[in-house]
Design an enzyme around this catalytic site. Structure first.
Site, PDB file in Angstrom:
ATOM      1  CD  GLU A 151       1.099   1.164  -8.071  1.00  0.00           C
ATOM      2  OE1 GLU A 151       0.976   1.894  -9.080  1.00  0.00           O
ATOM      3  OE2 GLU A 151       1.155  -0.074  -8.134  1.00  0.00           O
TER       4      GLU A 151
ATOM      5  CB  SER B 231       9.473   2.419  -2.756  1.00  0.00           C
ATOM      6  OG  SER B 231       9.341   1.084  -3.178  1.00  0.00           O
TER       7      SER B 231
ATOM      8  CG  HIS C 200      -2.182  -4.103  -7.009  1.00  0.00           C
ATOM      9  ND1 HIS C 200      -0.901  -4.449  -7.366  1.00  0.00           N
ATOM     10  CD2 HIS C 200      -2.059  -2.996  -6.238  1.00  0.00           C
ATOM     11  CE1 HIS C 200      -0.043  -3.602  -6.824  1.00  0.00           C
ATOM     12  NE2 HIS C 200      -0.722  -2.693  -6.140  1.00  0.00           N
TER      13      HIS C 200
ATOM     14  CG  HIS D 260      -2.468  -4.308  -0.646  1.00  0.00           C
ATOM     15  ND1 HIS D 260      -2.120  -5.105  -1.718  1.00  0.00           N
ATOM     16  CD2 HIS D 260      -1.880  -3.114  -0.876  1.00  0.00           C
ATOM     17  CE1 HIS D 260      -1.343  -4.425  -2.546  1.00  0.00           C
ATOM     18  NE2 HIS D 260      -1.183  -3.217  -2.046  1.00  0.00           N
TER      19      HIS D 260
ATOM     20  CG  HIS E 258      -2.546   1.215  -3.245  1.00  0.00           C
ATOM     21  ND1 HIS E 258      -3.565   0.325  -3.525  1.00  0.00           N
ATOM     22  CD2 HIS E 258      -1.388   0.590  -3.607  1.00  0.00           C
ATOM     23  CE1 HIS E 258      -3.049  -0.780  -4.045  1.00  0.00           C
ATOM     24  NE2 HIS E 258      -1.734  -0.638  -4.088  1.00  0.00           N
TER      25      HIS E 258
ATOM     26  N   GLY F 176       0.813  -1.200   0.000  1.00  0.00           N
ATOM     27  CA  GLY F 176       0.000   0.000   0.000  1.00  0.00           C
ATOM     28  C   GLY F 176       0.852   1.257   0.000  1.00  0.00           C
ATOM     29  CG  ASN F 177       1.011   3.298  -2.601  1.00  0.00           C
ATOM     30  OD1 ASN F 177       0.007   3.797  -3.085  1.00  0.00           O
ATOM     31  ND2 ASN F 177       1.567   2.185  -3.073  1.00  0.00           N
TER      32      ASN F 177
END
Length: 215
Positions: free
Chosen positions: A73, A42, A156, A94, A92, A25-26
């Site tokens: 991303e 990252s 994803h 998961h 983002h 995730g981010n």
């Protein structure tokens, strides 16, 4: 506002929320005044990230602060900001139940009132594209359109938007709860009764213009 601190604190919040695992995730935030975007680095554990690790860039992708490699991303986050000027935070995730549908390439409909108020539209699943690719960024922008605050990335994860970081977390939480309810309905052989488009429109308007102490 200290946006670097916001990113650090939001990373810790996401790590403890069950919305992702490990370094997956981010997170990003946009300063609406300067249009600078602040991103997580990252492949770093969220509880180890400091303000010095946060990357700052322009909407065109030019890095103006930070020495770390930005999230893979980054282009997806920037593409969404360029297409949705009202959005100032993106998460983002998961999450487990949302991933059940992302791995099938299936949409998550607005089956509960909370989803009708917060998600903005059906949570569409993108076509498949490799992580970090321009195609993935384009697919997310397409799936989100102009109304939806969340989409699934095929096989994803999920992308959740907000006018601010609290809004993005609210979107992420409501999406995962909706996915869990949808999964349990299907697992027991049921089918959602559905909410009419007219009632969805009323609830969207209520959430936007009436709900809360400041409206």
């Amino acid at each position: 506002m200290n946006y670097k601190k916001l990113i650090v604190e939001s990373g810790k919040k996401m790590a403890g929320s069950g919305l992702t695992v490990e370094t997956w995730g981010n997170i990003s935030a946009r300063d609406p005044e300067t249009q600078l975007v602040y991103l997580t680095p990252s492949a770093m554990l969220y509880d180890t990230i400091t303000e010095e690790d946060v990357i700052v860039c322009k909407l065109d992708g030019t890095v103006v602060e930070g020495t770390r490699k930005p999230t893979i991303e980054k282009d997806m986050h920037l593409a969404v900001y360029r297409s949705r000027p009202e959005v100032n935070a993106i998460i983002h995730t998961h999450p487990l139940y949302s991933m059940v549908y992302a791995t099938q390439g299936k949409d998550i409909p607005q089956i509960i009132d909370e989803a009708a108020q917060v998600l903005g539209d059906v949570c569409h699943c993108t076509e498949y594209a490799l992580p970090g690719s321009p195609e993935l960024a384009e697919n997310c922008v397409k799936a989100l359109g102009t109304e939806s605050n969340a989409c699934l990335i095929h096989s994803h994860g999920a992308v959740c938007l907000g006018g601010d970081m609290n809004g993005a977390f609210k979107t992420a939480t409501v999406l995962e709860v909706t996915a869990q309810i949808y999964y349990m309905i299907e697992a027991t052989g049921g089918k959602p009764a559905g909410i009419s488009p007219e009632n969805i429109a009323v609830m969207k308007d209520f959430a936007k213009n009436s709900y809360g102490q400041d409206k």
